[in-house]
Design an enzyme around this catalytic site. Structure first.
Site, PDB file in Angstrom:
ATOM      1  N   CYS B 125     -22.068 -18.264   7.607  1.00  0.00           N
ATOM      2  CA  CYS B 125     -20.822 -17.887   6.941  1.00  0.00           C
ATOM      3  C   CYS B 125     -20.096 -19.188   6.650  1.00  0.00           C
ATOM      4  CB  CYS B 125     -19.970 -16.991   7.833  1.00  0.00           C
ATOM      5  SG  CYS B 125     -18.349 -16.614   7.111  1.00  0.00           S
ATOM      6  N   CYS B 128     -15.992 -18.775   6.899  1.00  0.00           N
ATOM      7  CA  CYS B 128     -15.291 -18.530   8.182  1.00  0.00           C
ATOM      8  C   CYS B 128     -16.331 -18.375   9.286  1.00  0.00           C
ATOM      9  CB  CYS B 128     -14.313 -17.365   8.110  1.00  0.00           C
ATOM     10  SG  CYS B 128     -14.928 -15.799   7.474  1.00  0.00           S
ATOM     11  N   SER B 129     -16.487 -17.191   9.834  1.00  0.00           N
ATOM     12  CA  SER B 129     -17.370 -17.052  10.989  1.00  0.00           C
ATOM     13  C   SER B 129     -17.981 -15.661  11.037  1.00  0.00           C
ATOM     14  CB  SER B 129     -16.575 -17.310  12.272  1.00  0.00           C
ATOM     15  OG  SER B 129     -15.426 -16.476  12.309  1.00  0.00           O
ATOM     16  N   CYS B 130     -18.165 -15.025   9.865  1.00  0.00           N
ATOM     17  CA  CYS B 130     -18.702 -13.665   9.837  1.00  0.00           C
ATOM     18  C   CYS B 130     -20.074 -13.626  10.518  1.00  0.00           C
ATOM     19  CB  CYS B 130     -18.813 -13.169   8.400  1.00  0.00           C
ATOM     20  SG  CYS B 130     -17.195 -12.966   7.635  1.00  0.00           S
TER      21      CYS B 130
END
Lengths: 224, 222
Positions: B125, B128-130
């Site tokens: 991702c 972000c941090s999906c």
């Protein structure tokens, strides 16, 4: 926005360095920030897209240097202030000084297991027929919105192929501004490494992104 | 602590070199500036009635101890032993994973992608941090950090080599950047010589990194 979060393709951050023990949380404050962000997200004062937008609005230099939960914390502080839930004087004092503002919901302990096991789906009723189909050649638009977007810079202006059509989903760009869910068709678009990175790209590399319909237009030119 | 810089001292926290300083316990009773700021905000939010402390405890307990990559390993092992399940998993990841009682926040819309001898999948991702929480738990720090997010899309083979995965030059790499609310899980190839293992024993071979694409199952070959 073209902020510190849009990292794809940047150089200079060094090797990926997994931690030896990989703790989920490294200090008690990280646990608290995680839970505060989840619980405050449930109040209905904002949504997940708005939280991402708040994190991205940090100065890019600070964003890239801050630890993950530090980013979450700074964004949460911004959000509670912006929504009038907390006053600056209260943060300075470390105590509540004014009466609470109304919120739609408060998360209770017994709700956590059932709610989080069900999740919070973001698929929605389809707004109309899909503009693109699997196999279509499409170009990611060249856009530079100052607000939230999920179209990374490294694919803007590039041509790829629609490989999946997923149905309609909440559109993050408007939802982040609390301007409505405005559901749009969501596609997976696949780009070749050559198209994205040029002749030095890894042979055979492809990169797929999730792209909302308004990010796309019929291919302007053939993909590399 | 080195990983608790105040807002005006980011240079004390060179994130990119991963020197988080976690090995250095905090001495004495003084709290770090970050600890103090978080405590202050928490007490205000609780006092105002926006946040219930017991709900915070439930969230932390759930995501620190209950939900992790063993869930995803069960999914992979089932797909290895049951061809019909594998087919359902690749066609509709969310529904097939739900068949095993797994699902929820951060995995509302799952896409499962299968490795083959010709193609290796890698999930990132960049924005972000999906990450697929119900099957893998919360992501490790490296997944959320600039080195991985910046390089996975432009130099995936180099990233894989740092993880000890040397793909044959003929193996194509497919990167999935989680830019929307679709979360990805890699279905690795079943290691050879595991014909005699039952589903539970197979699940024990499935590492978390194998389901991100930065690793292989134990005994697996690229």
């Amino acid at each position: 926005m073209n902020g510190g979060q849009d990292l794809g393709g940047m150089h200079g951050f060094g090797p990926v360095a997994p931690e030896a023990d990989e703790p989920r949380f490294h200090a008690e404050w990280e646990r608290r920030v995680f839970a505060l962000a989840m619980a405050m997200g449930f109040t209905g004062a904002w949504n997940l897209d708005a939280s991402r937008a708040a994190r991205e609005s940090l100065n890019p230099g600070e964003y890239m240097l801050a630890s993950y939960y530090e980013i979450w914390f700074r964004a949460l502080e911004k959000q509670v202030l912006a929504h009038g839930l907390v006053e600056g004087a209260e943060l300075s004092a470390g105590a509540a000084l004014a009466p609470p503002a109304p919120v739609a919901r408060v998360l209770h302990a017994e709700q956590v297991a059932p709610l989080f096991a069900r999740g919070f789906p973001s698929d929605r009723e389809q707004p109309g027929p899909a503009r693109f189909a699997v196999g279509d050649e499409v170009s990611a638009k060249t856009i530079n919105p100052t607000g939230h977007t999920r179209l990374p810079r490294y694919v803007r202006g590039r041509t790829g192929t629609v490989e999946r059509v997923h149905g309609a989903f909440v559109f993050p760009d408007t939802n982040a501004d609390l301007a409505g869910e405005a559901p749009q068709w969501l596609y997976t678009v696949r780009f070749s490494g050559l198209e994205l990175w040029g002749e030095d790209a890894d042979p055979g590399l492809t990169v797929s992104v999730g792209a909302f319909e308004s990010y796309l237009e019929p291919a302007r030119r053939r993909a590399a | 602590m080195a990983h608790d810089p105040g807002p005006h001292e980011p240079h004390h926290h060179p994130h990119a070199d991963h020197d988080h300083g976690h090995d250095h316990p905090h001495h004495g009773s003084a709290l770090s500036p970050m600890e103090l700021r978080v405590r202050a905000l928490e007490s205000i939010l609780v006092e105002k009635g926006y946040v219930e402390p017991a709900a915070m405890d439930a969230l932390i307990e759930t995501y620190e101890t209950r939900i992790g990559p063993r869930n995803g390993a069960r999914v992979v092992a089932r797909a290895w032993v049951d061809p019909a399940y594998r087919e359902r998993l690749l066609a509709d990841g969310t529904a097939a994973i739900r068949e095993l009682g797994i699902g929820g926040r951060g995995g509302e819309h799952m896409v499962v992608v299968a490795n083959t001898p010709e193609e290796h999948n890698l999930v990132v991702c960049t924005l972000c941090s999906c990450y697929p929480w119900p099957v893998l738990g919360l992501p490790p720090v490296w997944y959320k950090s600039p080195p991985y997010r910046s390089r996975a899309v432009i130099d995936p083979r180099g990233v894989l080599e740092e993880f000890g995965v040397a793909l044959p030059a003929t193996t194509r790499i497919r990167v999935w950047d989680s830019t929307a609310e679709l979360r990805f899980m890699v279905l690795p190839m079943r290691p050879e010589g595991t014909e005699d293992l039952d589903e539970a024993a197979l699940a024990d071979l499935v590492t978390r990194d194998a389901m991100i694409g930065t690793g292989l199952p134990q005994g697996g070959r690229a």
